[in-house]
Design an enzyme around this catalytic site. Structure first.
Site, PDB file in Angstrom:
ATOM      1  N   GLY A   1       9.320 -76.915  19.248  1.00  0.00           N
ATOM      2  CA  GLY A   1       7.917 -76.941  19.659  1.00  0.00           C
ATOM      3  C   GLY A   1       7.049 -77.851  18.783  1.00  0.00           C
ATOM      4  O   GLY A   1       5.828 -77.846  18.896  1.00  0.00           O
TER       5      GLY A   1
ATOM      6  N   THR B   1      -3.433 -73.535  23.116  1.00  0.00           N
ATOM      7  CA  THR B   1      -3.179 -73.295  21.690  1.00  0.00           C
ATOM      8  C   THR B   1      -4.492 -73.203  20.919  1.00  0.00           C
ATOM      9  O   THR B   1      -4.733 -72.245  20.183  1.00  0.00           O
ATOM     10  CB  THR B   1      -2.338 -74.463  21.124  1.00  0.00           C
ATOM     11  N   VAL B   2      -5.360 -74.188  21.086  1.00  0.00           N
ATOM     12  CA  VAL B   2      -6.583 -74.242  20.279  1.00  0.00           C
ATOM     13  C   VAL B   2      -7.627 -73.253  20.797  1.00  0.00           C
ATOM     14  O   VAL B   2      -8.224 -72.493  20.012  1.00  0.00           O
ATOM     15  CB  VAL B   2      -7.164 -75.678  20.230  1.00  0.00           C
TER      16      VAL B   2
ATOM     17  N   GLU C   1     -14.782 -82.016  14.210  1.00  0.00           N
ATOM     18  CA  GLU C   1     -13.947 -81.909  13.005  1.00  0.00           C
ATOM     19  C   GLU C   1     -12.462 -81.745  13.341  1.00  0.00           C
ATOM     20  O   GLU C   1     -11.586 -82.313  12.682  1.00  0.00           O
ATOM     21  CB  GLU C   1     -14.416 -80.707  12.169  1.00  0.00           C
TER      22      GLU C   1
ATOM     23  N   LYS D   1      -7.011 -91.045  16.442  1.00  0.00           N
ATOM     24  CA  LYS D   1      -7.669 -90.437  15.275  1.00  0.00           C
ATOM     25  C   LYS D   1      -8.187 -91.510  14.320  1.00  0.00           C
ATOM     26  O   LYS D   1      -9.280 -91.394  13.757  1.00  0.00           O
ATOM     27  CB  LYS D   1      -6.684 -89.522  14.552  1.00  0.00           C
TER      28      LYS D   1
ATOM     29  N   GLU E   1       6.159 -82.650  21.928  1.00  0.00           N
ATOM     30  CA  GLU E   1       5.949 -82.364  23.349  1.00  0.00           C
ATOM     31  C   GLU E   1       7.181 -82.786  24.156  1.00  0.00           C
ATOM     32  O   GLU E   1       7.968 -83.626  23.691  1.00  0.00           O
ATOM     33  CB  GLU E   1       4.777 -83.209  23.866  1.00  0.00           C
TER      34      GLU E   1
HETATM   35  N1  LIG Z   1      -2.620 -78.120  19.543  1.00  0.00           N
HETATM   36  C1  LIG Z   1      -3.084 -78.560  18.411  1.00  0.00           C
HETATM   37  O1  LIG Z   1      -2.555 -78.218  17.338  1.00  0.00           O
HETATM   38  C2  LIG Z   1      -4.256 -79.508  18.355  1.00  0.00           C
HETATM   39  C3  LIG Z   1      -4.689 -79.997  17.123  1.00  0.00           C
HETATM   40  C4  LIG Z   1      -5.821 -80.821  17.075  1.00  0.00           C
HETATM   41  C5  LIG Z   1      -6.460 -81.168  18.244  1.00  0.00           C
HETATM   42  N2  LIG Z   1      -5.981 -80.697  19.443  1.00  0.00           N
HETATM   43  C6  LIG Z   1      -6.713 -81.063  20.646  1.00  0.00           C
HETATM   44  O2  LIG Z   1      -7.267 -79.880  21.222  1.00  0.00           O
HETATM   45  C7  LIG Z   1      -7.327 -79.995  22.636  1.00  0.00           C
HETATM   46  C8  LIG Z   1      -6.569 -78.825  23.257  1.00  0.00           C
HETATM   47  O3  LIG Z   1      -5.234 -78.849  22.831  1.00  0.00           O
HETATM   48  P1  LIG Z   1      -4.227 -77.626  23.067  1.00  0.00           P
HETATM   49  O4  LIG Z   1      -3.038 -77.915  22.236  1.00  0.00           O
HETATM   50  O5  LIG Z   1      -4.923 -76.346  22.919  1.00  0.00           O
HETATM   51  O6  LIG Z   1      -3.860 -77.869  24.607  1.00  0.00           O
HETATM   52  P2  LIG Z   1      -3.149 -76.850  25.592  1.00  0.00           P
HETATM   53  O7  LIG Z   1      -2.442 -75.778  24.853  1.00  0.00           O
HETATM   54  O8  LIG Z   1      -2.404 -77.684  26.564  1.00  0.00           O
HETATM   55  O9  LIG Z   1      -4.396 -76.163  26.345  1.00  0.00           O
HETATM   56  C9  LIG Z   1      -5.191 -76.844  27.266  1.00  0.00           C
HETATM   57  C10 LIG Z   1      -6.057 -75.817  27.979  1.00  0.00           C
HETATM   58  O10 LIG Z   1      -6.870 -76.481  28.909  1.00  0.00           O
HETATM   59  C11 LIG Z   1      -6.765 -75.848  30.181  1.00  0.00           C
HETATM   60  N3  LIG Z   1      -6.910 -76.884  31.201  1.00  0.00           N
HETATM   61  C12 LIG Z   1      -6.189 -78.000  31.391  1.00  0.00           C
HETATM   62  N4  LIG Z   1      -6.645 -78.702  32.432  1.00  0.00           N
HETATM   63  C13 LIG Z   1      -7.687 -77.986  32.925  1.00  0.00           C
HETATM   64  C14 LIG Z   1      -8.579 -78.161  34.000  1.00  0.00           C
HETATM   65  N5  LIG Z   1      -8.493 -79.233  34.812  1.00  0.00           N
HETATM   66  N6  LIG Z   1      -9.511 -77.222  34.216  1.00  0.00           N
HETATM   67  C15 LIG Z   1      -9.622 -76.141  33.411  1.00  0.00           C
HETATM   68  N7  LIG Z   1      -8.817 -75.932  32.361  1.00  0.00           N
HETATM   69  C16 LIG Z   1      -7.860 -76.830  32.131  1.00  0.00           C
HETATM   70  C17 LIG Z   1      -5.398 -75.223  30.212  1.00  0.00           C
HETATM   71  O11 LIG Z   1      -5.389 -74.145  31.143  1.00  0.00           O
HETATM   72  P3  LIG Z   1      -4.104 -73.195  31.345  1.00  0.00           P
HETATM   73  O12 LIG Z   1      -3.890 -72.508  30.022  1.00  0.00           O
HETATM   74  O13 LIG Z   1      -4.497 -72.236  32.397  1.00  0.00           O
HETATM   75  O14 LIG Z   1      -2.990 -74.108  31.709  1.00  0.00           O
HETATM   76  C18 LIG Z   1      -5.261 -74.771  28.762  1.00  0.00           C
HETATM   77  O15 LIG Z   1      -5.848 -73.499  28.599  1.00  0.00           O
HETATM   78  C19 LIG Z   1      -6.742 -81.382  22.945  1.00  0.00           C
HETATM   79  O16 LIG Z   1      -7.784 -82.315  23.014  1.00  0.00           O
HETATM   80  C20 LIG Z   1      -5.869 -81.676  21.743  1.00  0.00           C
HETATM   81  O17 LIG Z   1      -5.686 -83.060  21.522  1.00  0.00           O
HETATM   82  C21 LIG Z   1      -4.908 -79.873  19.523  1.00  0.00           C
END
Ligand SMILES: NC(=O)c1ccc[n+]([C@@H]2O[C@H](COP(=O)([O-])OP(=O)(O)OC[C@H]3O[C@@H](n4cnc5c(N)ncnc54)[C@H](OP(=O)(O)O)[C@@H]3O)[C@@H](O)[C@H]2O)c1
Length: 430
Positions: free
Chosen positions: A189, A14-15, A131, A207, A192
């Site tokens: 969505g 997502t990010v 941030e 946080k 989780e």
């Molecule tokens: N989502 C939000 O709104 C939000 C808001 C604030 C902060 N965050 C933080 O931002 C970070 C990412 O969140 P997200 O929501 O984007 O997570 P996400 O959608 O689950 O994406 C995680 C990404 O990491 C990759 N990944 C996971 N394990 C891996 C590994 N061992 N080696 C290489 N790549 C790996 C995944 O690959 P694949 O795509 O191939 O599976 C995916 O692309 C987290 O720390 C979360 O707490 C998220």
């Protein structure tokens, strides 16, 4: 022309995909503001074939994010994998070891290892910027660390988890119960498949621990955050809260008191007129109290691709301009360790909901248990009567001490006529 800032992005979920999209769509604005371009040179994720809605044809692909972290052509490694250990931690450590700046959205990593990572980065003149890790698109870290830098901050509190705020808002507006609303949030969505990190308060606590460090110049101390989630908030509590003039919110509260630093995450009743009471749905809010500025309120979207990417890119732009502060505002070596104030030391009012068998003497027993702990009751509500059956009884207290309140509730909960564990929500008069 100044050379572009070259970045390697680990994690394209997502990010990560949101960051790539923003960088592509806003390239002109970014260049105009920083005087240089931000160029993605390499990326890493688990599955190479997945369509992420962004063009990856010109970037190098790494299956292993730790290898990507040492990419010789990158100035910055952007860690968007998540989790406090494993791939995310190794990626960040390797990047710092290799002399790369780090930008991350990972609150779990910072809550557990923030102080060490900051020390490592600062010893090498590098940035660890985060941030996006707290309250998503709200620029609260920059706001506190830079905008309020001339203040002594006495308190920061806020709605730090959009999933919980969405669930609580739906429960209030529809009258439905927790499990029902959670199931819907999962379908939409907003929650989780395994929602425990959100609904048990852990995500908000991560946080809060980071926010506390920035607010008070102390090492990150996640171990001393008191955490209670929203599983036990019931539809009934919303009815009573409304009648008593309150809204129910899951808040993170960090406060400097005479006993030390309080850090707590739990459901709160807040007066309907408090600005934070009006922050509904997936929105987040943070209020900071500074000695010169007084009260400052930040509100915005705490998650989602766009808002989170907005925060990540702001950090990248700081690095591109060559302008960054120590990670937590104060150099890591000078963060001053503070005494944690235990939860038992909290002073404030309480809301208590009991299920009691409606028979003579029960109410007198409850009142006696409160009196024995010097807890003074403010209101007592029993709607309707059903002799011999269990009925809800609600009471609120005047300001009292948490330890006394816990002792009173233990006595009350042990009574035969009290048929469910007493439920308590702390009242915060902001
Ligand atoms: N989502 C939000 O709104 C939000 C808001 C604030 C902060 N965050 C933080 O931002 C970070 C990412 O969140 P997200 O929501 O984007 O997570 P996400 O959608 O689950 O994406 C995680 C990404 O990491 C990759 N990944 C996971 N394990 C891996 C590994 N061992 N080696 C290489 N790549 C790996 C995944 O690959 P694949 O795509 O191939 O599976 C995916 O692309 C987290 O720390 C979360 O707490 C998220």
């Amino acid at each position: 022309m100044t050379e572009s800032l070259k970045i390697a992005v680990a994690g394209l979920g997502t990010v990560g995909a949101g960051v790539l999209k923003l960088l592509a769509e806003q390239a002109d604005v970014i260049e105009q503001r920083c005087g240089r371009r931000i160029e993605v040179v390499a990326v890493s994720a688990r599955s190479r074939g997945k369509d992420r809605g962004v063009d990856l044809s010109t970037v190098e692909w790494y299956d292993d994010p730790v290898k990507l972290a040492a990419h010789p052509g990158a100035d910055v490694v952007v860690e968007l994998i998540g989790g406090s250990e494993g791939a995310a931690k190794e990626t960040v450590e390797t990047a710092l070891e290799a002399g790369r700046h780090v930008v991350t959205a990972n609150k779990a990593l910072l809550a557990h290892h923030g102080t060490e990572l900051a020390a490592k980065a600062e010893s090498k003149g590098l940035a660890v910027a985060f941030e996006a890790a707290v309250a998503g698109g709200i620029p609260i870290i920059k706001g506190l660390r830079e905008g309020l830098a001339g203040n002594r901050v006495s308190e920061v509190h806020g709605i730090l988890n959009g999933t919980c705020n969405y669930i609580l808002t739906e429960m209030r507006t529809t009258g439905r119960d927790f499990a029902d609303v959670l199931a819907d949030a999962q379908k939409l969505g907003y929650a989780e498949a395994d929602p425990s990190f959100d609904i048990d308060g852990v995500d908000a606590a991560h946080k809060l621990a980071v926010l506390t460090s920035v607010a008070f110049g102390t090492p990150v101390d996640f171990g001393n955050v008191y955490v209670e989630g929203i599983r036990h908030v019931s539809a009934l509590d919303f009815d009573y809260a409304d009648a008593l003039g309150y809204r129910i919110k899951l808040l993170g509260i960090a406060r400097r008191t005479e006993q030390g630093i309080e850090q707590r995450v739990h459901p709160c009743m807040v007066p309907k007129a408090a600005p934070i009471a009006a922050v509904d749905g997936v929105f987040n809010a943070v209020i900071a109290q500074g000695d010169f500025v007084d009260r400052v309120l930040f509100v915005g979207r705490g998650a989602g691709a766009g808002p989170t990417a907005s925060a990540v890119v702001a950090d990248l732009m700081d690095v591109a301009r060559g302008r960054f502060t120590p990670t937590f505002g104060v150099p890591a070596a000078q963060l001053s360790k503070a005494q944690p104030s235990p939860m038992e030391a909290r002073r404030g009012a309480y809301y208590v909901r009991l299920m009691v068998v409606d028979r003579p003497g029960v109410i007198a027993d409850i009142a006696a248990a409160m009196r024995d702990q010097n807890v003074s009751m403010e209101q007592f509500l029993q709607r309707g009567r059903a002799p011999g059956e269990a009925v809800p009884v609600v009471l609120t207290t005047h300001d009292t001490n948490e330890a006394a309140m816990q002792r009173a509730l233990a006595t009350i909960g042990a009574k035969e006529a009290v048929v469910e564990p007493p439920r308590m929500i702390r009242i915060e008069q902001f």
